[in-house]
Design a protein around this motif. Sequence first.
Motif, PDB file in Angstrom:
ATOM      1  N   ASP A   1       0.862  -1.296   0.009  1.00 25.52           N
ATOM      2  CA  ASP A   1      -0.100   0.011   0.221  1.00 25.52           C
ATOM      3  C   ASP A   1       1.027   1.226   0.131  1.00 25.52           C
ATOM      4  O   ASP A   1       2.034   1.216   0.506  1.00 25.52           O
ATOM      5  N   THR A   2       0.108   2.135  -0.597  1.00 21.99           N
ATOM      6  CA  THR A   2       0.826   3.629  -0.613  1.00 21.99           C
ATOM      7  C   THR A   2      -0.056   4.796  -0.302  1.00 21.99           C
ATOM      8  O   THR A   2      -1.056   4.422  -0.048  1.00 21.99           O
ATOM      9  N   GLY A   3       0.379   6.016   0.036  1.00 20.45           N
ATOM     10  CA  GLY A   3      -0.534   7.269   0.119  1.00 20.45           C
ATOM     11  C   GLY A   3      -0.669   7.786  -0.848  1.00 20.45           C
ATOM     12  O   GLY A   3      -1.094   8.909  -0.713  1.00 20.45           O
ATOM     13  N   ASP A   4      -0.314   7.188  -2.020  1.00 21.59           N
ATOM     14  CA  ASP A   4      -0.353   7.875  -3.362  1.00 21.59           C
ATOM     15  C   ASP A   4      -2.115   8.704  -3.787  1.00 21.59           C
ATOM     16  O   ASP A   4      -2.022   9.661  -4.016  1.00 21.59           O
ATOM     17  N   VAL A   5      -2.875   7.852  -3.215  1.00 17.33           N
ATOM     18  CA  VAL A   5      -4.256   8.387  -3.359  1.00 17.33           C
ATOM     19  C   VAL A   5      -4.884   8.471  -1.954  1.00 17.33           C
ATOM     20  O   VAL A   5      -5.592   9.647  -1.448  1.00 17.33           O
ATOM     21  N   ALA A   6      -4.691   7.609  -1.074  1.00 19.55           N
ATOM     22  CA  ALA A   6      -5.279   7.334   0.402  1.00 19.55           C
ATOM     23  C   ALA A   6      -6.863   7.729   0.260  1.00 19.55           C
ATOM     24  O   ALA A   6      -7.519   7.129  -0.134  1.00 19.55           O
ATOM     25  N   CYS A   7      -7.163   8.850   1.030  1.00 27.43           N
ATOM     26  CA  CYS A   7      -8.634   9.121   1.292  1.00 27.43           C
ATOM     27  C   CYS A   7      -9.140  10.349  -0.145  1.00 27.43           C
ATOM     28  O   CYS A   7     -10.060  10.690   0.173  1.00 27.43           O
ATOM     29  N   ASP A   8      -7.954  10.766  -0.494  1.00 31.14           N
ATOM     30  CA  ASP A   8      -8.219  11.637  -1.512  1.00 31.14           C
ATOM     31  C   ASP A   8      -8.698  13.030  -1.116  1.00 31.14           C
ATOM     32  O   ASP A   8      -9.437  13.758  -1.892  1.00 31.14           O
ATOM     33  N   SER A   9      -8.357  13.467   0.077  1.00 30.31           N
ATOM     34  CA  SER A   9      -8.848  14.456   0.696  1.00 30.31           C
ATOM     35  C   SER A   9      -8.268  15.970  -0.045  1.00 30.31           C
ATOM     36  O   SER A   9      -8.905  16.697   0.237  1.00 30.31           O
ATOM     37  N   TYR A  10      -7.235  15.579  -0.675  1.00 26.38           N
ATOM     38  CA  TYR A  10      -6.830  16.778  -1.415  1.00 26.38           C
ATOM     39  C   TYR A  10      -7.864  17.264  -2.310  1.00 26.38           C
ATOM     40  O   TYR A  10      -8.065  18.553  -2.496  1.00 26.38           O
ATOM     41  N   HIS A  11      -8.672  16.457  -3.090  1.00 28.26           N
ATOM     42  CA  HIS A  11      -9.673  16.789  -3.713  1.00 28.26           C
ATOM     43  C   HIS A  11     -11.217  16.698  -2.933  1.00 28.26           C
ATOM     44  O   HIS A  11     -12.208  17.397  -3.527  1.00 28.26           O
ATOM     45  N   LYS A  12     -11.204  16.184  -1.930  1.00 24.22           N
ATOM     46  CA  LYS A  12     -12.440  15.875  -1.409  1.00 24.22           C
ATOM     47  C   LYS A  12     -12.496  16.626   0.027  1.00 24.22           C
ATOM     48  O   LYS A  12     -13.292  16.314   1.148  1.00 24.22           O
ATOM     49  N   TYR A  13     -11.688  17.949   0.429  1.00 25.01           N
ATOM     50  CA  TYR A  13     -11.673  18.407   1.912  1.00 25.01           C
ATOM     51  C   TYR A  13     -12.938  18.996   2.008  1.00 25.01           C
ATOM     52  O   TYR A  13     -13.392  18.996   3.394  1.00 25.01           O
ATOM     53  N   LYS A  14     -13.923  19.536   1.312  1.00 24.86           N
ATOM     54  CA  LYS A  14     -14.961  19.978   1.323  1.00 24.86           C
ATOM     55  C   LYS A  14     -15.815  18.947   2.118  1.00 24.86           C
ATOM     56  O   LYS A  14     -16.825  19.340   2.940  1.00 24.86           O
ATOM     57  N   GLU A  15     -15.917  17.811   1.426  1.00 27.36           N
ATOM     58  CA  GLU A  15     -16.619  16.793   2.051  1.00 27.36           C
ATOM     59  C   GLU A  15     -16.243  16.274   3.571  1.00 27.36           C
ATOM     60  O   GLU A  15     -16.982  15.952   4.104  1.00 27.36           O
ATOM     61  N   ASP A  16     -14.920  16.387   3.787  1.00 28.45           N
ATOM     62  CA  ASP A  16     -14.404  16.195   4.980  1.00 28.45           C
ATOM     63  C   ASP A  16     -15.064  17.122   5.942  1.00 28.45           C
ATOM     64  O   ASP A  16     -15.285  16.821   7.090  1.00 28.45           O
ATOM     65  N   VAL A  17     -14.824  18.425   5.513  1.00 25.29           N
ATOM     66  CA  VAL A  17     -15.381  19.457   6.569  1.00 25.29           C
ATOM     67  C   VAL A  17     -16.833  19.160   6.787  1.00 25.29           C
ATOM     68  O   VAL A  17     -17.477  19.472   8.178  1.00 25.29           O
ATOM     69  N   ALA A  18     -17.655  19.004   5.835  1.00 27.91           N
ATOM     70  CA  ALA A  18     -19.021  18.705   6.040  1.00 27.91           C
ATOM     71  C   ALA A  18     -19.163  17.617   7.101  1.00 27.91           C
ATOM     72  O   ALA A  18     -20.123  17.478   7.943  1.00 27.91           O
ATOM     73  N   LEU A  19     -18.261  16.484   7.096  1.00 25.34           N
ATOM     74  CA  LEU A  19     -18.507  15.533   8.037  1.00 25.34           C
ATOM     75  C   LEU A  19     -18.490  15.817   9.375  1.00 25.34           C
ATOM     76  O   LEU A  19     -19.030  15.644  10.330  1.00 25.34           O
ATOM     77  N   MET A  20     -17.563  16.939   9.627  1.00 23.17           N
ATOM     78  CA  MET A  20     -17.202  17.381  11.052  1.00 23.17           C
ATOM     79  C   MET A  20     -18.249  18.418  11.268  1.00 23.17           C
ATOM     80  O   MET A  20     -18.554  18.181  12.508  1.00 23.17           O
ATOM     81  N   LYS A  21     -18.820  19.093  10.460  1.00 17.67           N
ATOM     82  CA  LYS A  21     -19.711  19.989  10.799  1.00 17.67           C
ATOM     83  C   LYS A  21     -21.036  19.169  11.023  1.00 17.67           C
ATOM     84  O   LYS A  21     -21.840  19.523  12.167  1.00 17.67           O
ATOM     85  N   ALA A  22     -21.309  17.927  10.517  1.00 15.81           N
ATOM     86  CA  ALA A  22     -22.341  17.219  10.902  1.00 15.81           C
ATOM     87  C   ALA A  22     -22.409  16.586  12.004  1.00 15.81           C
ATOM     88  O   ALA A  22     -23.194  16.117  12.774  1.00 15.81           O
ATOM     89  N   MET A  23     -21.078  16.421  12.739  1.00 13.70           N
ATOM     90  CA  MET A  23     -20.818  15.727  14.081  1.00 13.70           C
ATOM     91  C   MET A  23     -20.813  16.958  15.018  1.00 13.70           C
ATOM     92  O   MET A  23     -20.637  16.684  16.267  1.00 13.70           O
ATOM     93  N   GLY A  24     -20.841  18.254  14.827  1.00 12.25           N
ATOM     94  CA  GLY A  24     -20.834  19.068  15.804  1.00 12.25           C
ATOM     95  C   GLY A  24     -19.440  19.532  16.187  1.00 12.25           C
ATOM     96  O   GLY A  24     -19.303  20.015  17.423  1.00 12.25           O
TER      97      GLY A  24
END
Length: 495
Positions: free
Chosen positions: A72-95
Motif C-alpha cells: 500500500d501507498t499514500g498515493d491516493v489515500a482518502c483523496d482529501s486533496y480533492h475532497k476536503y469540502k466533503e471532510d469538513v461537512a463530516l465534521m460539521k455534521a458531528m458538531g
Amino acid sequence: MAATEPRDEFVFPDVFNDPDRDAFLYGTFPEGFIWSSATASYQIEGAWDEDGKGLCNWDVFSHAKGNVKNGDTGDVACDSYHKYKEDVALMKAMGLKYYRFSISWPRVLPDGTLNNVNEAGIAYYNNLIDELHRNDITPMVTLFHWDTPQTLEDQGGWDNVDIIDRFNDYAEICFQRFGDRVPLWITFNEPWIVSVKGYGLGEFAPGIKEIGTKVYRVSHNIIKAHAKAWHTYDDKYRKVQCGKVGITLNGDFFEPFDRTKKAHVYAAETFLQFCFGWFAHPIFVNGDYPEVMKTKIASKSKSQGLESSRLPEFSEAEKAYVKGTSDFFGLNAYTTQYATDSQDASSHPPSYWNDADVKTWQDDKWPKAGSIWLSVVPWGLRRLLNWVHDQYHVPIYITENGVSTSDVYELDDQPRQKFYRAYINEVLKAIKLDGVDVRGYTAWSLLDNFEWASGYSERFGLHYVDFNDPARPRTAKKSARLYSQIVKDNGFVKK
C-alpha cells in the motif's frame, strides 16, 4: 464495596471493574472545552505528485517493495486533496468545533527550502482553512507529521543540523500565510516515532536502523528545530496573531507491575522519562535531558568503550533557548504497559531499548485492538494525564486518542464505541476528580486512512472509507454518532 453493586457502572465489566478506579462518572466538561478530530497529510491527502508537490520520504519509502503491508501507498489515500469540502461537512455534521490536521512540508516547499515556494500547495491549505472557518470550525495545525521533503532526507534528514534552519523557514512561511486564521500550532507530531521507528528500527520512513546512536542525534535536532520555530513565532507573530505554539508527544503509560516494589516504581518512572521526558524535560523543565537518561546512557556508553555519551549535550546557551518553548503539552495516548526493572539489559550492541534497564509488556487479559501494539486500558490515560500534569504544569491538549479495528466493513463498530466512552470518561475523571488542566480532546481519526507501515489493514476512522472505490466514499460509523453525542452534551449526561 462490591464491584457488582448496582450503583456502579463499568464499560468493560469483565476486565476493568475496580469501583474506585473504573466506575463510570457522569458529568460535563468545563465550558469551552475543545472537541476535535484529527488527520495527517500523508495519511489522507493523496495527490502525491500533483500541482507541484515535491517528493516526501514516505512517497519513497512506501514505493519501495516490502516496506508497507500489501504494498500500500499514500498515493491516493482518502483523496482529501480533492475532497476536503466533503471532510469538513463530516465534521460539521458531528458538531465538531476544531479540526487538527497537518500541512505537508513538500507540498508547500517542494525541495524543503524557500528556493521553491509552491503557491498551488499554499492555495490548498488556504482553501481548507477558509472552508473550516465558513463552517465555524477552528484549525489546529501540525507543521510536521513525518513527511520530510525527500530532498532534505537525501542530505541526512533529521540527522543533519542544517534541517533546523530549513524547518524554521518552513514554519515561518506557514505562520505568514496561514497564521491570521490559526490559533493553535503544533510543531512536531510524535518525535519519538520519527527517531525510534524512522531512524532507529527502520520500520518507518526513512528506514534507517541505528537504534543506539542516530536516534539521539535526530531527537536533539528536532528539539532545537522546535525551539527555533517557537521563538520565531514568539518574536514575530504572537503579538499580532495571538496564537499558541506547542508540541505533541506520544507514549504509553507505564504502570509498575507491583507498586509495593520500589524497583518496579523506579523502572516505570524511568521509562516514562525515556519516552516523554526525552523531549518534554528540555522543553518544559530546564532545557536539558532528564538526569536518569543522562546518567544511564553515559554509563552504558562508557562500558561500550566510548569517550563520550551517545546522548548529545546542550550548551548552556541552548538550554536557556530551549527551556519554556511550548505553550501547551500536546498528548497522543492510546495504551498502557506494565514495567519492571530489567536484570539482563545488555550494553552490547548499543540500543535505546537497553539503555533504560526496563522491561515492559502488556497483560493478555486486556482487550485487544486491530493493531498489535494497542491494548485497551482506559485507566492508563487518567494516570498518564496526572503524570504529565505533575511533571510539567502546563495546559494539556489530547491531540490523538482512538482505537483500530481490522480491515472489514463494520459500521456498528462496538469496540470503538466502548473505547471512546471509556477513555473520554477517564479524561473527565482526571479533570473533575484530580484537577488536571486538560483543555481539549481530539479523536483519532476522522477517517479510515493510510496507517503507515500497516497500510490500509488497520482502521482508526470514525468514518469508513472504501479504498477500493476510486471515489473514496465516506460512511459514518456508529462511533461517529456516539462521539457526536458526547460533544453535544459536553460530556456524559444520564438519560
